[in-house]
Design a protein around this motif. Sequence first.
Motif, PDB file in Angstrom:
ATOM      1  N   TRP A 186       0.836  -1.202   0.000  1.00 51.58           N
ATOM      2  CA  TRP A 186       0.000   0.000   0.000  1.00 51.58           C
ATOM      3  C   TRP A 186       0.874   1.257   0.000  1.00 51.58           C
ATOM      4  O   TRP A 186       0.620   2.199  -0.754  1.00 51.58           O
ATOM      5  N   ALA A 187       1.909   1.266   0.831  1.00 58.18           N
ATOM      6  CA  ALA A 187       2.788   2.436   0.909  1.00 58.18           C
ATOM      7  C   ALA A 187       3.521   2.680  -0.406  1.00 58.18           C
ATOM      8  O   ALA A 187       3.794   3.830  -0.764  1.00 58.18           O
ATOM      9  N   LEU A 188       3.820   1.630  -1.136  1.00 61.24           N
ATOM     10  CA  LEU A 188       4.500   1.773  -2.424  1.00 61.24           C
ATOM     11  C   LEU A 188       3.554   2.180  -3.553  1.00 61.24           C
ATOM     12  O   LEU A 188       3.892   3.033  -4.372  1.00 61.24           O
ATOM     13  N   ALA A 216      -3.793   7.950  -4.651  1.00 65.08           N
ATOM     14  CA  ALA A 216      -4.721   7.819  -3.530  1.00 65.08           C
ATOM     15  C   ALA A 216      -4.639   8.990  -2.561  1.00 65.08           C
ATOM     16  O   ALA A 216      -5.584   9.244  -1.811  1.00 65.08           O
ATOM     17  N   TYR A 217      -3.534   9.730  -2.592  1.00 60.40           N
ATOM     18  CA  TYR A 217      -3.347  10.869  -1.680  1.00 60.40           C
ATOM     19  C   TYR A 217      -3.101  12.162  -2.441  1.00 60.40           C
ATOM     20  O   TYR A 217      -2.498  13.093  -1.919  1.00 60.40           O
ATOM     21  N   SER A 218      -3.597  12.229  -3.647  1.00 62.32           N
ATOM     22  CA  SER A 218      -3.478  13.450  -4.448  1.00 62.32           C
ATOM     23  C   SER A 218      -4.525  14.461  -3.999  1.00 62.32           C
ATOM     24  O   SER A 218      -5.426  14.146  -3.211  1.00 62.32           O
ATOM     25  N   ALA A 219      -4.419  15.681  -4.503  1.00 64.27           N
ATOM     26  CA  ALA A 219      -5.380  16.725  -4.144  1.00 64.27           C
ATOM     27  C   ALA A 219      -6.803  16.302  -4.506  1.00 64.27           C
ATOM     28  O   ALA A 219      -7.742  16.547  -3.753  1.00 64.27           O
ATOM     29  N   PRO A 232     -13.135   6.113  -6.029  1.00 67.71           N
ATOM     30  CA  PRO A 232     -12.526   5.410  -7.173  1.00 67.71           C
ATOM     31  C   PRO A 232     -10.993   5.384  -7.120  1.00 67.71           C
ATOM     32  O   PRO A 232     -10.374   4.381  -7.494  1.00 67.71           O
ATOM     33  N   LEU A 233     -10.389   6.461  -6.628  1.00 66.30           N
ATOM     34  CA  LEU A 233      -8.925   6.478  -6.531  1.00 66.30           C
ATOM     35  C   LEU A 233      -8.420   5.438  -5.539  1.00 66.30           C
ATOM     36  O   LEU A 233      -7.403   4.779  -5.788  1.00 66.30           O
ATOM     37  N   VAL A 234      -9.111   5.275  -4.433  1.00 63.55           N
ATOM     38  CA  VAL A 234      -8.642   4.311  -3.443  1.00 63.55           C
ATOM     39  C   VAL A 234      -8.838   2.882  -3.950  1.00 63.55           C
ATOM     40  O   VAL A 234      -7.982   2.016  -3.734  1.00 63.55           O
ATOM     41  N   VAL A 235      -9.905   2.632  -4.671  1.00 61.65           N
ATOM     42  CA  VAL A 235     -10.117   1.293  -5.227  1.00 61.65           C
ATOM     43  C   VAL A 235      -9.086   1.016  -6.326  1.00 61.65           C
ATOM     44  O   VAL A 235      -8.497  -0.072  -6.371  1.00 61.65           O
ATOM     45  N   SER A 254      -6.209   2.192  -6.462  1.00 65.59           N
ATOM     46  CA  SER A 254      -4.931   2.006  -5.780  1.00 65.59           C
ATOM     47  C   SER A 254      -4.860   0.633  -5.115  1.00 65.59           C
ATOM     48  O   SER A 254      -3.801  -0.002  -5.084  1.00 65.59           O
ATOM     49  N   TRP A 255      -5.984   0.193  -4.563  1.00 68.17           N
ATOM     50  CA  TRP A 255      -5.990  -1.073  -3.836  1.00 68.17           C
ATOM     51  C   TRP A 255      -5.739  -2.266  -4.756  1.00 68.17           C
ATOM     52  O   TRP A 255      -5.032  -3.203  -4.377  1.00 68.17           O
TER      53      TRP A 255
END
Length: 136
Positions: A61-63, A70-73, A84-87, A89-90
């Motif tokens: 996850w950190a990579l 997932a942590y963009s503006a 959607p960004l977190v999915v 990313s997952w």
Amino acid sequence: MDAPSFLAARLDRGAAPLAVGDVIALILLLTVGTLNHTTVEFLTANPLYLPGVYAPFLIAWALIAPLVGAYSAGAAETAKSSVPLVVRSWIPAAIVGLALRAFVFRGGAELTFAAVMLVTGSLALGGWRALYFRLR
């Protein structure tokens, strides 16, 4: 684009609460999953077992999460953009986590387990973020 500017576009201070919540959601998911297959007594007798369960997925996850955004503006603005960004990313993070689990850490990466991790991880992370924006 050089690496510092690439990551600067992918990391926004406003997304810090999301990062904390994501890690908590993943730890809760992995803990509940582990408790479905072991006992509290086993975990108490083997205090390094849970960190070994967490490690491959938290490392992945950190990579992956910052690279995907997932942590963009945009992730910190609305649930419509954040979930959607977190999915997105997952999915690759889970695949990397499963590979780490299979080849570096103790554990397997059976197809059924992979499917469960992809689905439950998406639901846990997406659900937590939807709740965050609803309560914010």
